[in-house]
Design an enzyme around this catalytic site. Structure first.
Site, mmCIF file in Angstrom:
data_model
loop_
_atom_site.group_PDB
_atom_site.id
_atom_site.type_symbol
_atom_site.label_atom_id
_atom_site.label_comp_id
_atom_site.label_asym_id
_atom_site.label_seq_id
_atom_site.Cartn_x
_atom_site.Cartn_y
_atom_site.Cartn_z
ATOM 1 N N ASP A 61 0.849 -1.182 0.000
ATOM 2 C CA ASP A 61 0.000 0.000 0.000
ATOM 3 C C ASP A 61 0.894 1.244 0.000
ATOM 4 O OD1 ASP A 61 -2.718 1.269 0.379
ATOM 5 O OD2 ASP A 61 -1.719 2.003 2.180
ATOM 6 N N THR A 95 -0.289 4.940 -4.995
ATOM 7 C CA THR A 95 0.953 4.654 -5.706
ATOM 8 C C THR A 95 0.949 5.299 -7.086
ATOM 9 O OG1 THR A 95 1.146 2.549 -4.528
ATOM 10 C CG2 THR A 95 2.501 2.833 -6.489
ATOM 11 N N ASP A 386 -9.457 0.360 1.362
ATOM 12 C CA ASP A 386 -9.417 0.955 0.019
ATOM 13 C C ASP A 386 -10.695 0.646 -0.753
ATOM 14 O OD1 ASP A 386 -6.905 1.864 0.629
ATOM 15 O OD2 ASP A 386 -5.830 0.398 -0.593
#
Length: 560
Positions: A61, A95, A386
């Site tokens: 993550d 990311t 998420d």
């Protein structure tokens, strides 16, 4: 003054100016992006983060990695803020946002070497960002609350490449059920979705409970373990005799005085319990302790009680049942009580849990997540967080996009056409922005063990032919229709990533002077201890001795 220099800064101050300052900041930002790059996509790798106290976090993550690295370089922290903003706003795509931000800086570095002014780059980047968001809005797929299959695909896509991927089908169903259960006309309040983790069993054994699960058991075996049609009291107070604020000493000279003293304490405790009984409570969740004598009185009254309830659990129970949190036991009234169809003590994963179900005043659910080890459970919890976020914003916006690098490839194609209509040197910046966006499909290919050049050529060919949803299958290396394959992401994940990455890159590019009041602490960019291992990367520490990005107590040395 003659030819004597005027000193306006302290001796400890450090200053880096002009090209050196820009180079230093760009290098720091790119280093952060490189640290997270290998975690992107379904074949992204994990990082093991070891803290100075020995605690270990295994994750891919993005925001968790960057936070645990304890980055100290001020410019690098601006890129970390990109991930944090992405996490706070949309829960996913951290990311991607960092990778795009790093590549925007890299492209800008090339333009600066060509004597393109930073202001021109800024203007071009901003124009490209606005155009990119407009293009994405036009291409977005409509998603409704009834599109359960599409919502499950969005939830599953957010888990891809993470520890929960093997069970993402099952978990995606639970996530969508949880979000739709708490959704109302005002939207989705994810505070009404509680996540409880249990070590033991397989991830597939995770389940959704219609109510609140509290990792506690009743304080006395003499109390009922099951209460039906329960009036629930939530108390932010202790059912104990209050301690004096100053040190006191009680001298007892005969047994009668001792008995009188104990009777007084008993009367106070009985008065507290009587207040609860008079209010009509059947179940009590106390955030503080409950005296042994009070436990007995509660048990005699047939009340199920829990002590030392976490404040977060207490707030969840209050929202679920409609109860009001009472700060003083003596002030409790019938109107402060909430209602639950059942409150029961159950064995879950080998441990005792209190389950509050069939709530009326507010919808509330609990996701019980299972896993073989603590590290597995922690990663599943991050993946579920998420997924909950992306399903929530999809329901709010009603828009989604195909994944797999499809939006970025299409944007790059469209922006190169748009650049022709942009005058001046800003045109070069728009083209650089397009190249930076292609870092996403390129990184997906690299992390999947594929040739990034061949993959990009195939993707561009498909998009040139009008296949706007064509993306890269990192497993097979084929270019496929991502919408058909069910690889879908919320529109806002992409627009937020572009916004955040652009703002961070522009802010760093506009800095031409770095003035530090003193020596900035921190290791080299690669997290070492400053030893002689061949020297830091170009720009690491930068002119003037700017601090770098210290690893976690030295435990992250060489990670980058």
């Amino acid at each position: 003054m003659g030819n004597q220099p005027m000193i306006v800064m302290s001796e400890d101050s450090q200053r880096t100016s002009g090209d050196d300052a820009q180079s230093m900041n760009i290098t720091a930002g790119k280093a952060v992006a490189e640290a997270a790059r290998t975690t992107l996509g379904p074949k992204g790798m994990d990082k093991m983060l070891v803290g100075s106290s020995g605690n270990v976090v295994v994750t891919n993550d993005g925001v968790t990695i960057l936070q645990e690295m304890e980055i100290e370089h001020p410019a690098a922290n601006m890129i970390v803020e990109v991930a944090q903003t992405q996490e706070e706003e949309v829960s996913d795509g951290t990311t991607s946002a960092v990778v795009v931000g790093g590549d925007l800086l890299g492209q800008a570095e090339d333009l600066l070497d060509q004597d393109v002014h930073a202001t021109s780059i800024e203007q071009g980047y901003r124009q490209a960002s606005e155009e990119a968001k407009a293009i994405l809005e036009e291409q977005a797929i409509d998603v409704g609350a009834d599109d359960t299959e599409l919502l499950e695909q969005i939830a599953a896509t957010a888990m891809t490449g993470k520890g929960a991927e093997n069970a993402k089908g099952r978990l995606a169903e639970l996530v969508v059920d949880a979000v739709t259960s708490v959704a109302d006309d005002a939207g989705v309040d994810t505070d009404n979705i509680k996540i409880e983790t249990v070590v033991g069993g397989a991830i597939e054994d995770s389940e959704l409970v219609d109510g609140v699960v509290v990792d506690k058991d009743r304080v006395s075996d003499a109390m009922p373990y099951f209460v039906e049609d329960a009036n629930v009291a939530v108390i932010d107070d202790a059912l104990e005799v209050a301690e004096t604020e100053i040190d006191t000493e009680v001298n007892v000279t005969d047994p009668d005085q001792l008995e009188e003293f104990l009777d007084r304490e008993q009367e106070q405790l009985r008065a507290m319990v009587d207040d609860i009984v008079d209010a009509g409570a059947d179940v009590v969740f106390a955030e503080d302790g409950i005296d042994d004598m009070a436990q007995q009185f509660l048990a005699d009254a047939g009340i199920l009680a829990v002590r030392r309830t976490k404040s977060s659990d207490a707030a969840q129970i209050a929202r679920a049942t409609g109860a009001q949190v009472v700060g003083n036991v003596g002030d409790i009234e019938a109107d402060d009580l909430g209602f639950a169809g059942t409150v029961s003590q159950q064995s879950v994963g080998g441990s005792q849990q209190l389950v509050v179900e069939d709530v009326e005043d507010a919808s509330s659910v609990t996701l019980l997540l299972r896993g073989g080890t603590e590290h597995v459970v922690d990663e599943v919890e991050r993946a579920i967080g998420d997924s909950l976020g992306v399903v929530r914003i999809t329901l709010e916006d009603g828009k989604a996009l195909p994944g797999g690098g499809a939006p970025e490839t299409n944007l790059a194609l469209e922006l190169r056409d748009f650049a022709d209509s942009v005058g001046g040197r800003e045109q070069l910046a728009v083209e650089a922005f397009a190249d930076a966006l292609e870092s996403i499909p390129r990184t997906l290919a690299e992390n999947g063990g594929l040739d990034p050049i061949d993959s990009l050529v195939d993707l561009r060919s498909q998009h040139d032919a009008g296949q706007s949803s064509a993306g890269l299958d990192a497993y097979s290396g084929d270019v496929i229709d991502m919408e058909t394959e069910g690889v879908v992401e919320p529109l806002r994940v992409k627009t937020q990533a572009i916004d955040s990455a652009t703002e961070a890159a522009v802010m760093l590019l506009r800095i031409d002077d770095v003035i530090a009041a003193g020596d900035l602490k921190g290791g080299q960019i690669d997290g070492d201890d400053g030893g002689d291992d061949g020297g830091p990367p170009a720009g690491a520490g930068g002119p003037g001795g700017m601090g770098g990005m210290g690893g976690m107590g030295g435990g992250m040395g060489g990670m980058m």
